[in-house]
Design a protein around this motif. Sequence first.
Motif, PDB file in Angstrom:
ATOM      1  N   UNK A 478       0.968  -1.312   0.032  1.00  0.00           N
ATOM      2  CA  UNK A 478       0.015   0.061  -0.052  1.00  0.00           C
ATOM      3  C   UNK A 478       0.693   1.306   0.109  1.00  0.00           C
ATOM      4  N   UNK A 479       2.087   1.160   0.933  1.00  0.00           N
ATOM      5  CA  UNK A 479       2.898   2.477   0.653  1.00  0.00           C
ATOM      6  C   UNK A 479       3.346   2.539  -0.539  1.00  0.00           C
ATOM      7  N   UNK A 480       3.679   1.668  -1.302  1.00  0.00           N
ATOM      8  CA  UNK A 480       4.269   1.968  -2.761  1.00  0.00           C
ATOM      9  C   UNK A 480       3.122   2.369  -3.575  1.00  0.00           C
ATOM     10  N   UNK A 481       1.899   2.001  -3.416  1.00  0.00           N
ATOM     11  CA  UNK A 481       0.822   2.290  -4.278  1.00  0.00           C
ATOM     12  C   UNK A 481       0.548   4.039  -4.249  1.00  0.00           C
ATOM     13  N   UNK A 482       0.666   4.330  -2.972  1.00  0.00           N
ATOM     14  CA  UNK A 482       0.220   5.708  -2.836  1.00  0.00           C
ATOM     15  C   UNK A 482       1.495   6.716  -2.297  1.00  0.00           C
ATOM     16  N   UNK A 483       2.673   6.168  -2.748  1.00  0.00           N
ATOM     17  CA  UNK A 483       3.909   6.841  -2.300  1.00  0.00           C
ATOM     18  C   UNK A 483       3.776   8.344  -2.997  1.00  0.00           C
ATOM     19  N   UNK A 484       3.331   8.622  -4.200  1.00  0.00           N
ATOM     20  CA  UNK A 484       3.176   9.852  -4.595  1.00  0.00           C
ATOM     21  C   UNK A 484       2.537  10.843  -4.009  1.00  0.00           C
ATOM     22  N   UNK A 485       1.443  10.365  -3.125  1.00  0.00           N
ATOM     23  CA  UNK A 485       0.451  11.147  -2.415  1.00  0.00           C
ATOM     24  C   UNK A 485       1.027  11.524  -1.180  1.00  0.00           C
ATOM     25  N   UNK A 486       2.162  10.897  -0.760  1.00  0.00           N
ATOM     26  CA  UNK A 486       2.936  11.012   0.844  1.00  0.00           C
ATOM     27  C   UNK A 486       4.142  12.137   0.544  1.00  0.00           C
ATOM     28  N   UNK A 487       4.327  12.827  -0.463  1.00  0.00           N
ATOM     29  CA  UNK A 487       5.234  13.741  -0.611  1.00  0.00           C
ATOM     30  C   UNK A 487       5.232  14.792   0.556  1.00  0.00           C
ATOM     31  N   UNK A 488       6.372  15.156   1.067  1.00  0.00           N
ATOM     32  CA  UNK A 488       6.485  16.142   1.902  1.00  0.00           C
ATOM     33  C   UNK A 488       6.197  15.696   3.451  1.00  0.00           C
ATOM     34  N   UNK A 489       5.565  14.225   3.549  1.00  0.00           N
ATOM     35  CA  UNK A 489       4.944  13.819   4.911  1.00  0.00           C
ATOM     36  C   UNK A 489       5.894  12.778   5.555  1.00  0.00           C
ATOM     37  N   UNK A 490       6.187  12.521   6.709  1.00  0.00           N
ATOM     38  CA  UNK A 490       6.822  11.696   7.415  1.00  0.00           C
ATOM     39  C   UNK A 490       5.908  10.450   7.667  1.00  0.00           C
ATOM     40  N   UNK A 491       6.194   9.346   7.167  1.00  0.00           N
ATOM     41  CA  UNK A 491       5.642   8.078   7.421  1.00  0.00           C
ATOM     42  C   UNK A 491       6.586   7.311   8.326  1.00  0.00           C
ATOM     43  N   UNK A 492       5.828   7.079   9.274  1.00  0.00           N
ATOM     44  CA  UNK A 492       6.538   6.105  10.246  1.00  0.00           C
ATOM     45  C   UNK A 492       5.946   4.535  10.268  1.00  0.00           C
ATOM     46  N   UNK A 493       6.418   3.691   9.956  1.00  0.00           N
ATOM     47  CA  UNK A 493       5.927   2.251   9.968  1.00  0.00           C
ATOM     48  C   UNK A 493       6.426   1.209  10.878  1.00  0.00           C
ATOM     49  N   UNK A 494       5.718   0.752  11.838  1.00  0.00           N
ATOM     50  CA  UNK A 494       6.172   0.038  13.074  1.00  0.00           C
ATOM     51  C   UNK A 494       5.373  -1.197  12.831  1.00  0.00           C
ATOM     52  N   UNK A 495       5.965  -2.455  12.453  1.00  0.00           N
ATOM     53  CA  UNK A 495       5.243  -3.558  12.354  1.00  0.00           C
ATOM     54  C   UNK A 495       6.120  -4.683  13.458  1.00  0.00           C
ATOM     55  N   UNK A 496       5.343  -5.340  14.335  1.00  0.00           N
ATOM     56  CA  UNK A 496       5.937  -6.153  15.100  1.00  0.00           C
ATOM     57  C   UNK A 496       6.571  -7.467  14.336  1.00  0.00           C
ATOM     58  N   UNK A 497       7.428  -7.934  15.011  1.00  0.00           N
ATOM     59  CA  UNK A 497       8.270  -9.032  14.295  1.00  0.00           C
ATOM     60  C   UNK A 497       7.492 -10.514  14.447  1.00  0.00           C
ATOM     61  N   UNK A 498       6.463 -10.338  15.406  1.00  0.00           N
ATOM     62  CA  UNK A 498       5.896 -11.819  15.875  1.00  0.00           C
ATOM     63  C   UNK A 498       4.342 -11.512  15.318  1.00  0.00           C
ATOM     64  N   UNK A 499       4.346 -10.835  14.268  1.00  0.00           N
ATOM     65  CA  UNK A 499       2.792 -10.926  13.569  1.00  0.00           C
ATOM     66  C   UNK A 499       2.320 -12.142  12.998  1.00  0.00           C
ATOM     67  N   UNK A 500       1.262 -12.787  13.519  1.00  0.00           N
ATOM     68  CA  UNK A 500       0.528 -14.108  12.786  1.00  0.00           C
ATOM     69  C   UNK A 500      -0.144 -13.556  11.878  1.00  0.00           C
ATOM     70  N   UNK A 501      -0.101 -14.249  10.613  1.00  0.00           N
ATOM     71  CA  UNK A 501      -0.780 -14.308   9.588  1.00  0.00           C
ATOM     72  C   UNK A 501      -2.473 -14.224   9.776  1.00  0.00           C
ATOM     73  N   UNK A 502      -3.121 -13.434   8.794  1.00  0.00           N
ATOM     74  CA  UNK A 502      -4.695 -13.611   9.119  1.00  0.00           C
ATOM     75  C   UNK A 502      -5.108 -14.063   7.840  1.00  0.00           C
ATOM     76  N   UNK A 503      -6.270 -14.526   8.063  1.00  0.00           N
ATOM     77  CA  UNK A 503      -7.028 -15.013   6.549  1.00  0.00           C
ATOM     78  C   UNK A 503      -7.522 -13.989   5.892  1.00  0.00           C
ATOM     79  N   UNK A 504      -7.173 -13.803   4.638  1.00  0.00           N
ATOM     80  CA  UNK A 504      -7.478 -12.541   3.922  1.00  0.00           C
ATOM     81  C   UNK A 504      -7.223 -12.738   2.519  1.00  0.00           C
ATOM     82  N   UNK A 505      -7.641 -11.918   1.469  1.00  0.00           N
ATOM     83  CA  UNK A 505      -7.110 -11.573   0.268  1.00  0.00           C
ATOM     84  C   UNK A 505      -6.349 -10.511   0.191  1.00  0.00           C
TER      85      UNK A 505
END
Length: 643
Positions: A478-505
């Motif tokens: 998602x960050x790659x898709x909207x990168x052009x809309x985030x110009x000038x903004x600070x984006x901090x992404x924090x994902x835990x190492x032990x995230x379990x998977x979810x059932x999704x598409x």
Amino acid sequence: MDARAPRTVVVGTGPVAEAAVAELDALRVPAPGALAEPGVRSAGSVGLAVVVVGSADADGIVTRVLGALGHPRPRVLVVTERLELPDLARSLDAGHLGGVVMAPWTPGNLRRYADAQLARWVRRRGGRAAEVAEERAAEPEPRASGLLRHLHQDPETAAAELLEAVESVLGPRPRLQLPPHVRLTIEDDDVGQLFLVLSGRVALSVNTGAGALTLHHASTGPLIGLVALTGPQAATVTARTTTDCEVVPLTVEQLDRALAGDPRVGAALTALTVRALSARLRRAERLHVEKAELATELQRTLRELEAARAGLVEQARMATLGETTAGVAHELSNPIAAVTRGVEHLSADLRVLLGGGDQQSVRAAFEAAETREAVPASAERSLRRELAAATGATPSQVRRLVAAGVTDAARARALLAGPPEELARVEAAAGIGATLRSLRTAAAHVGRLVEDLRVHARPDDPDAPLGPTDVAATIQDALGLVEHRLAGLTVDVRCDDDLPPVGARPGRLTQVWANLLANAADALDGSGRITVRAQRTDDRVRVEVEDDGPGVPPSLQGRIFEPRFTTKHGVVRSGLGLGLGISRSIVVQHGGTIGLESGPGRTLFTVDLPALTTSAGAPTSGADPPAGRDGIPPGPTEEKERR
């Protein structure tokens, strides 16, 4: 509820109050405040307050009486000598006024009225325990008027008494035994007689453009053809038997003669008419309420249909956009692959050309420049100063040395001491290496964008089962898709190492994060900070998208997930963007929830998704997480500065 019998209390002073106490044998208090005394409360529940009103404000007295007695609220009977009472409107409007008695009254009447009020109070509260005995003792005397007596009878008994009174004047009346579907009156035909239904059921209906519409069935009553009592006119409804019926017909002339011959006919006829019209009125009121409820439901359904239509239009638009994007991605992938292959061929060929013995320094400069990371401007200025101090070179020479990738003072002195052509060849080789490095980096970046577009444009099969999905990978997509809309903004992404998977598409989850990120970017308007957090919470995965924008006003927060509703710069724009509405729909389809917390300087969207569990019931994590795009799980934390 207090098991003791309810009591009557007289509130007031003077002769009227004393007369009331004498007739009711009740406790008397001089003013409302005395009702709060322990002796009054300990004697049991007060079921009736007889309030004697003089010249003081009647509403104020009643209010103070009820406030002092508290719960359960008693019934109130006002006794007064005043003919005009403009100061009881509030009590009546609030439902506090049970009745008004004029003083002086006929002896015994106040007792009868008080007993009736107490009986109603007991019935209203369920009439349990000792109160049942009090209710029976407080039952009012039988109705003195024939009309009220008939009104309290069941319809069959009242109809039988009316027929008995009619036959006392006219003699025995013939009974008609009718099968179902016989019309007693026909809509728009003249009505010249009444029908007294002794048994069976009759329905009243009207013809409409949609067919016959039943107005009354259970509420019809035993009198059919009441319109004949008002004079010659056409029937407004069709009366039709729905079961076997026994009916007595009475012409208007016969009824008139019976009315003149026996006063019981008038009372019974009036009672049956009032009952029938009252039942039909209640039915009409219910129909009116049902009509209003149906209209409200219809409006809600129309809004949902409009929202669904808008969603389908958006889905069609997104499908078209997806097909176009997929086509563009396919067309770009081949040129990008060609550029990448060309860079690799050039690199390999240049290494061959520079492989001679006297070309070692040139080849080393080329290879170093091709693999060297970009040097920050501050580090480059520091290197220039060091080389200038170590070699005594001019600023122009120092710039050429740094451009050629020379960082060692000894090598710099050797190049400066050698032929000028040697420094020029080293500088050119370094420039070619840097150019190839830039081409390779640019091609890889475009390739990642093409892959992001391909992933986003690839439609998910709505019937396919949900598969294990790495939430962190979809966030990176998602960050790659909207990168052009985030110009000038600070984006901090924090994902835990032990995230379990979810059932999704995966594509649908990527769309959710892209919508939330785009919404945050719109709110920040080019300046601010967005924080994305993904963490495990018990058996769920929680994703938070937070921005430090102006926030969503409280009056709009309940509508933020409605289709065709956005808030940008504090302006409500209905009809623009279905992102948040679609995001909510996607999250719900995945068994999750989405919520909003917002205030000045902070807006937080929270998405909770159920984590996939192992056979033991614990969320999966650790050894074999689902791979991200290209089979490489993204890093847990990424700080991106877009200026």
